[in-house]
Design a protein around this motif. Structure first.
Motif, mmCIF file in Angstrom:
data_model
loop_
_atom_site.group_PDB
_atom_site.id
_atom_site.type_symbol
_atom_site.label_atom_id
_atom_site.label_comp_id
_atom_site.label_asym_id
_atom_site.label_seq_id
_atom_site.Cartn_x
_atom_site.Cartn_y
_atom_site.Cartn_z
ATOM 1 N N ALA A 241 -5.587 45.870 6.385
ATOM 2 C CA ALA A 241 -6.016 44.695 7.327
ATOM 3 C C ALA A 241 -5.299 42.968 6.459
ATOM 4 C CB ALA A 241 -7.254 44.164 7.126
ATOM 5 N N TRP A 242 -5.229 43.284 5.088
ATOM 6 C CA TRP A 242 -4.868 41.834 4.485
ATOM 7 C C TRP A 242 -3.127 41.970 6.001
ATOM 8 C CZ3 TRP A 242 -7.367 37.477 4.605
ATOM 9 C CH2 TRP A 242 -8.664 37.706 3.894
ATOM 10 N N ILE B 126 -10.695 44.422 14.214
ATOM 11 C CA ILE B 126 -8.955 45.019 13.376
ATOM 12 C C ILE B 126 -8.104 45.186 14.937
ATOM 13 C CG2 ILE B 126 -7.043 46.203 12.559
ATOM 14 C CD1 ILE B 126 -8.755 46.423 9.821
ATOM 15 N N ASP C 172 -2.392 40.612 8.502
ATOM 16 C CA ASP C 172 -2.689 39.235 8.775
ATOM 17 C C ASP C 172 -1.558 38.458 8.315
ATOM 18 O OD1 ASP C 172 -4.458 37.139 9.748
ATOM 19 O OD2 ASP C 172 -4.970 36.815 7.619
ATOM 20 N N ASP C 173 -0.589 39.384 7.479
ATOM 21 C CA ASP C 173 0.556 38.733 7.061
ATOM 22 C C ASP C 173 0.237 37.695 5.514
ATOM 23 O OD1 ASP C 173 2.614 39.329 8.671
ATOM 24 O OD2 ASP C 173 2.340 37.546 9.888
ATOM 25 N N SER C 174 -0.617 38.238 5.078
ATOM 26 C CA SER C 174 -1.387 37.944 3.588
ATOM 27 C C SER C 174 -1.038 38.852 2.314
ATOM 28 C CB SER C 174 -3.006 37.856 3.960
ATOM 29 O OG SER C 174 -3.848 36.200 4.990
ATOM 30 N N ASP D 215 -8.628 40.322 15.630
ATOM 31 C CA ASP D 215 -9.352 39.719 14.243
ATOM 32 C C ASP D 215 -9.258 39.741 12.930
ATOM 33 O OD1 ASP D 215 -11.138 37.322 13.938
ATOM 34 O OD2 ASP D 215 -12.867 38.174 14.596
ATOM 35 N N VAL D 216 -8.063 40.580 12.852
ATOM 36 C CA VAL D 216 -7.799 40.678 11.789
ATOM 37 C C VAL D 216 -7.980 40.386 10.235
ATOM 38 C CG1 VAL D 216 -5.955 41.634 10.331
ATOM 39 C CG2 VAL D 216 -5.596 41.413 13.080
ATOM 40 N N ALA D 217 -8.330 38.772 10.240
ATOM 41 C CA ALA D 217 -8.146 38.144 9.061
ATOM 42 C C ALA D 217 -10.073 38.639 8.483
ATOM 43 C CB ALA D 217 -8.332 36.817 9.224
#
Length: 331
Positions: free
Chosen positions: A185-186, A133, A189-191, A137-139
């Motif tokens: 984390a999501w 993170i 990641d804009d998820s 490499d967040v995803a």
């Protein structure tokens, strides 16, 4: 045996009547006495000689013993084992791995990978994900954390036995905390959909986990489900710091539902306890804008930038200020 015990301390003494150098020549009839004296003197010579031989022998043996002493006292060399070969599994720990995640994420990731190569299990994988993170490499990290949260009996030391242990209250709390990390984390990641799923799963494990409830509420507002957020945050947490965060999140939910007055009540209550909180000031600026109070909105957003210029809230405040400059009258 002590040598000096055989050495004469005083001149060898003869029996009475046997002078060493008589002043007057002895009388002939005294031959038997002279013979006896000679016998005694001969015996003394023999004893002295024996003592001298014994002294020489002891001295010689002493030198031999002294020469052999260092060899006898020399310690037996012990073979050394390289540190990494002799280290047990206890040498690795989650605390050591995460100690430098923020300051040295590369080092933390290398530590976690080395730990995995030496039999590290779920905690080593969690540490690696947290380091990823920080490295951007967040995803990948979010997917890894979400997978770890679904492993029953978490954590166990040996990854070969992961999922084979029964859950305990402690493992459920730990899995819920990992689910919260996955949800955050999501979010980064804009998820939001994946974040909502991770938070929902975490609350199934620990329904009263306040950090998870806060993450769940924020994501619900982002997904335009404000009522879910309000239901989750009501009643408010009892801990003051958590209560203030919940007030900010609930204010955003009230705003999304168009209930600006209730939103303003919650946000002012939060700012009373933490007047320099960037998230609260950002939200109040939005509420002022909705009410058409542009000067107050601008003041709050500028305070956000001043207080924490490198924060996410500051980035959002700058965007709002730019829009305000473009169309000062826009609600």
């Amino acid at each position: 045996m002590r040598v000096f015990a055989c050495l004469p301390v005083s001149p060898f003494s003869l029996p009475e009547g046997c002078p060493v150098r008589p002043a007057i020549a002895p009388v002939r009839p005294a031959r038997r006495v002279r013979v006896g004296c000679r016998g005694i003197m001969a015996a003394g010579v023999v004893i002295v000689g024996a003592c001298l031989l014994l002294a020489v022998n002891v001295a010689w043996n002493g030198r031999v013993w002294a020469a052999d002493a260092p060899r006898a006292a020399a310690p037996t060399p012990v073979p050394t084992v390289p540190e990494h070969e002799g280290a047990g599994h206890d040498a690795w720990s989650f605390a050591r791995c995460t100690a430098t995640v923020s300051d040295d994420p590369d080092g933390a990731r290398d530590y976690a990978e080395d730990w995995l190569n030496h039999g590290g299990g779920l905690e080593a994988q969690q540490c690696e994900a947290l380091a990823r993170i920080e490295l951007g490499d967040v995803a990948t990290a979010a997917a890894s954390l979400d997978r770890l949260a679904h492993v029953p009996g978490w954590p166990v030391g040996d990854s070969a036995h992961a999922g084979m242990q029964p859950d305990t209250p402690q493992s459920l709390r730990r899995r819920a905390a990992v689910a919260e990390q996955a949800a955050r984390a999501w979010q980064a990641d804009d998820s939001p959909k994946q974040a909502f799923d991770s938070a929902t799963y975490g609350l199934m494990l620990e329904p009263d986990d306040v950090p998870l409830r806060l993450v769940y509420a924020r994501v619900a507002v982002e997904l335009d489900q404000p009522q879910r957020a309000i239901d989750t945050l009501t009643p408010l947490p009892s801990v003051p710091a958590e209560r203030d965060e919940a007030l900010v999140a609930r204010a955003a939910a009230w705003r999304r539902m168009g209930r600006i007055e209730q939103a303003m009540t919650d946000i002012n209550a939060a700012l009373k306890d933490m007047p320099r909180n960037g998230a609260a000031l950002l939200e109040r600026g939005i509420l002022y804008q909705r009410e058409g109070q542009m000067a107050q909105a601008r003041a709050d957003w500028q305070d956000v930038v001043t207080l924490a210029p490198d924060s996410d809230e500051a980035d959002l405040a700058r965007q709002d200020l730019s829009l305000l400059e473009t169309d000062p009258e826009a609600p």
